[in-house]
Write an enzyme that holds these catalytic residues in place. Structure first.
Site, PDB file in Angstrom:
ATOM      1  N   SER A 139       0.878  -1.163  -0.026  1.00  9.06           N
ATOM      2  CA  SER A 139      -0.009  -0.002  -0.024  1.00  9.06           C
ATOM      3  C   SER A 139       0.891   1.311  -0.027  1.00  9.06           C
ATOM      4  O   SER A 139       2.079   1.154   0.642  1.00  9.06           O
ATOM      5  CB  SER A 139      -1.000   0.012   1.248  1.00  9.06           C
ATOM      6  OG  SER A 139      -1.350   1.321   1.435  1.00  9.06           O
ATOM      7  N   TYR A 153      -1.894  -0.368   9.999  1.00  6.83           N
ATOM      8  CA  TYR A 153      -2.144  -1.070   8.614  1.00  6.83           C
ATOM      9  C   TYR A 153      -0.695  -0.666   7.954  1.00  6.83           C
ATOM     10  O   TYR A 153       0.001  -1.209   7.028  1.00  6.83           O
ATOM     11  CB  TYR A 153      -3.237  -0.218   7.922  1.00  6.83           C
ATOM     12  CG  TYR A 153      -3.452  -0.648   6.584  1.00  6.83           C
ATOM     13  CD1 TYR A 153      -3.775  -1.975   6.146  1.00  6.83           C
ATOM     14  CD2 TYR A 153      -3.243   0.276   5.441  1.00  6.83           C
ATOM     15  CE1 TYR A 153      -3.879  -2.333   4.710  1.00  6.83           C
ATOM     16  CE2 TYR A 153      -3.443   0.132   4.219  1.00  6.83           C
ATOM     17  CZ  TYR A 153      -3.618  -1.247   3.856  1.00  6.83           C
ATOM     18  OH  TYR A 153      -3.807  -1.433   2.275  1.00  6.83           O
TER      19      TYR A 153
HETATM   20  N1  LIG Z   1      -8.535  -0.862  -2.063  1.00  6.74           N
HETATM   21  C1  LIG Z   1      -7.699   0.090  -1.552  1.00  6.74           C
HETATM   22  O1  LIG Z   1      -7.854   1.148  -1.530  1.00  6.74           O
HETATM   23  C2  LIG Z   1      -6.238  -0.585  -1.487  1.00  6.74           C
HETATM   24  C3  LIG Z   1      -5.161   0.443  -1.122  1.00  6.74           C
HETATM   25  C4  LIG Z   1      -4.025  -0.014  -0.804  1.00  6.74           C
HETATM   26  C5  LIG Z   1      -3.956  -1.216  -0.679  1.00  6.74           C
HETATM   27  N2  LIG Z   1      -4.749  -2.192  -0.779  1.00  6.74           N
HETATM   28  C6  LIG Z   1      -4.543  -3.516  -0.641  1.00  6.74           C
HETATM   29  O2  LIG Z   1      -4.991  -4.364  -1.710  1.00  6.74           O
HETATM   30  C7  LIG Z   1      -5.114  -5.536  -1.475  1.00  6.74           C
HETATM   31  C8  LIG Z   1      -6.589  -5.903  -1.701  1.00  6.74           C
HETATM   32  O3  LIG Z   1      -7.408  -4.768  -1.322  1.00  6.74           O
HETATM   33  P1  LIG Z   1      -8.889  -4.645  -1.647  1.00  6.74           P
HETATM   34  O4  LIG Z   1      -9.519  -3.240  -1.595  1.00  6.74           O
HETATM   35  O5  LIG Z   1      -9.195  -5.313  -3.310  1.00  6.74           O
HETATM   36  O6  LIG Z   1      -9.797  -5.805  -0.807  1.00  6.74           O
HETATM   37  P2  LIG Z   1     -11.070  -6.383  -0.664  1.00  6.74           P
HETATM   38  O7  LIG Z   1     -11.811  -5.897  -1.674  1.00  6.74           O
HETATM   39  O8  LIG Z   1     -11.500  -6.174   0.797  1.00  6.74           O
HETATM   40  O9  LIG Z   1     -11.051  -7.962  -0.815  1.00  6.74           O
HETATM   41  C9  LIG Z   1      -9.965  -8.688   0.102  1.00  6.74           C
HETATM   42  C10 LIG Z   1      -9.845  -9.852  -0.526  1.00  6.74           C
HETATM   43  O10 LIG Z   1      -9.028 -10.511   0.364  1.00  6.74           O
HETATM   44  C11 LIG Z   1      -9.393 -11.883   0.848  1.00  6.74           C
HETATM   45  N3  LIG Z   1      -9.138 -12.092   2.203  1.00  6.74           N
HETATM   46  C12 LIG Z   1      -9.333 -11.080   3.223  1.00  6.74           C
HETATM   47  N4  LIG Z   1      -8.717 -11.635   4.547  1.00  6.74           N
HETATM   48  C13 LIG Z   1      -8.317 -13.018   4.061  1.00  6.74           C
HETATM   49  C14 LIG Z   1      -7.782 -14.005   4.670  1.00  6.74           C
HETATM   50  N5  LIG Z   1      -7.668 -14.049   5.971  1.00  6.74           N
HETATM   51  N6  LIG Z   1      -7.397 -15.157   3.934  1.00  6.74           N
HETATM   52  C15 LIG Z   1      -7.621 -15.150   2.560  1.00  6.74           C
HETATM   53  N7  LIG Z   1      -8.253 -14.206   1.940  1.00  6.74           N
HETATM   54  C16 LIG Z   1      -8.514 -13.133   2.676  1.00  6.74           C
HETATM   55  C17 LIG Z   1     -11.058 -11.452   0.638  1.00  6.74           C
HETATM   56  O11 LIG Z   1     -11.652 -12.799   0.542  1.00  6.74           O
HETATM   57  P3  LIG Z   1     -13.572 -12.801   0.881  1.00  6.74           P
HETATM   58  O12 LIG Z   1     -14.168 -12.133  -0.371  1.00  6.74           O
HETATM   59  O13 LIG Z   1     -13.873 -14.166   1.034  1.00  6.74           O
HETATM   60  O14 LIG Z   1     -13.704 -12.114   1.965  1.00  6.74           O
HETATM   61  C18 LIG Z   1     -10.954 -10.778  -0.706  1.00  6.74           C
HETATM   62  O15 LIG Z   1     -10.936 -11.745  -1.712  1.00  6.74           O
HETATM   63  C19 LIG Z   1      -5.277  -5.640   0.278  1.00  6.74           C
HETATM   64  O16 LIG Z   1      -3.974  -6.297   0.462  1.00  6.74           O
HETATM   65  C20 LIG Z   1      -5.244  -4.195   0.563  1.00  6.74           C
HETATM   66  O17 LIG Z   1      -4.443  -4.154   1.598  1.00  6.74           O
HETATM   67  C21 LIG Z   1      -5.998  -1.800  -1.025  1.00  6.74           C
END
Ligand SMILES: NC(=O)c1ccc[n+]([C@@H]2O[C@H](COP(=O)([O-])OP(=O)(O)OC[C@H]3O[C@@H](n4cnc5c(N)ncnc54)[C@H](OP(=O)(O)O)[C@@H]3O)[C@@H](O)[C@H]2O)c1
Length: 244
Positions: A139, A153
């Protein structure tokens, strides 16, 4: 015999992970991915990929459970016989101070965002082909946290950036590249592109919008592909100017 590459993606049921699964499948890879609880969403992604003549499979596995993730690696190998690309994407974000967040929520971030990344890569490494690719999803908060409540985080994502630098050195002799993609605010279930949370976020960005999962997946596609063979140990930020 199908000699296309095989990728493993954690957290591919929705958000950035689902876009990565779709993109790598469109690039011609066979993609195994995990989810935590949302089986319907995961199966939807599998069906979409397979409907477009791609190959995807999904498995429930807690990213923080070493045995679970090792089982996923075994399953992918049994099914497809090789492993070329690992994308450690699964992550959780909880906002709050380290004195106000419940201790379990801080531990969960460490478990999924740090331990989960380490164990995913550890499970994959003995099987990952020489010349393979490892991509973590960190991130921009690892480098810049301009508002309160992001300390825990940000700490987990800074750990990932450090891990990637060290791993690049360890795996360079095998021609395996290791890189960290650092998204800024990106649309997901809790923040749609035009929703109020996204609008509130734009004051921190140079561009007047948040990012899309597809934009992040395009960078992952580059890092996972042949043209990025000389990129390793890098944390590449894709954040609409959040860190500018
Ligand atoms: N979106 C943002 O603004 C943003 C910004 C910077 C970094 N990121 C990073 O990008 C990545 C994806 O973010 P996102 O926003 O796309 O997340 P998201 O929409 O909340 O989706 C999270 C994904 O991770 C899975 N997950 C959560 N906990 C888990 C666990 N304990 N074991 C296995 N799978 C798990 C979820 O599965 P389920 O669907 O089954 O719950 C889902 O597939 C993360 O690492 C996040 O920190 C996101």
């Amino acid at each position: 015999m199908d000699d296309s590459k095989v990728a493993l993606v954690t957290g591919g049921s929705r958000g950035i992970g689902a876009a990565i699964v779709r993109r790598l499948a469109a690039d011609g890879m066979r993609v195994a991915f995990t989810y935590a609880t949302k089986r319907d969403r995961a199966e939807q992604v599998v069906n979409e990929v397979n409907a477009h003549q791609g190959h995807a499979l999904c498995l429930e596995a807690d990213a923080a459970d070493p045995a679970g993730i090792a089982g996923v690696v075994e399953h992918a190998l049994d099914r497809w016989g090789r492993l070329d690309v690992v994308v450690a994407n699964a992550g959780v974000a909880r906002a709050g101070g380290i004195d106000t967040l419940p201790a379990e929520e801080i531990d969960q971030m460490i478990d999924v965002n740090v331990r989960g990344v380490v164990h995913t890569i550890r499970a994959a490494l003995p099987h990952l082909r020489d010349g393979g690719r490892i991509v973590t999803i960190g991130s921009v908060n690892a480098e810049r946290a301009p508002f309160a409540g992001a300390a825990a985080y940000a700490m987990t994502k800074a750990a990932v950036a450090g891990l990637v630098r060290g791993l690049a050195r360890d795996l360079g002799p095998r021609g395996i590249t290791v890189n960290n993609v650092q998204p800024g605010p990106t649309a997901n279930d809790s923040m749609t592109v035009d929703g109020p949370a996204a609008h509130a976020m734009t004051k921190w960005l140079a561009l007047p919008r948040i990012g899309t999962p597809e934009e992040v997946s395009a960078l992952v596609s580059y890092l996972a592909g042949p043209e990025a063979a000389f990129v390793t140990g890098a944390s590449l930020t894709i954040d609409g100017g959040f860190a500018a």
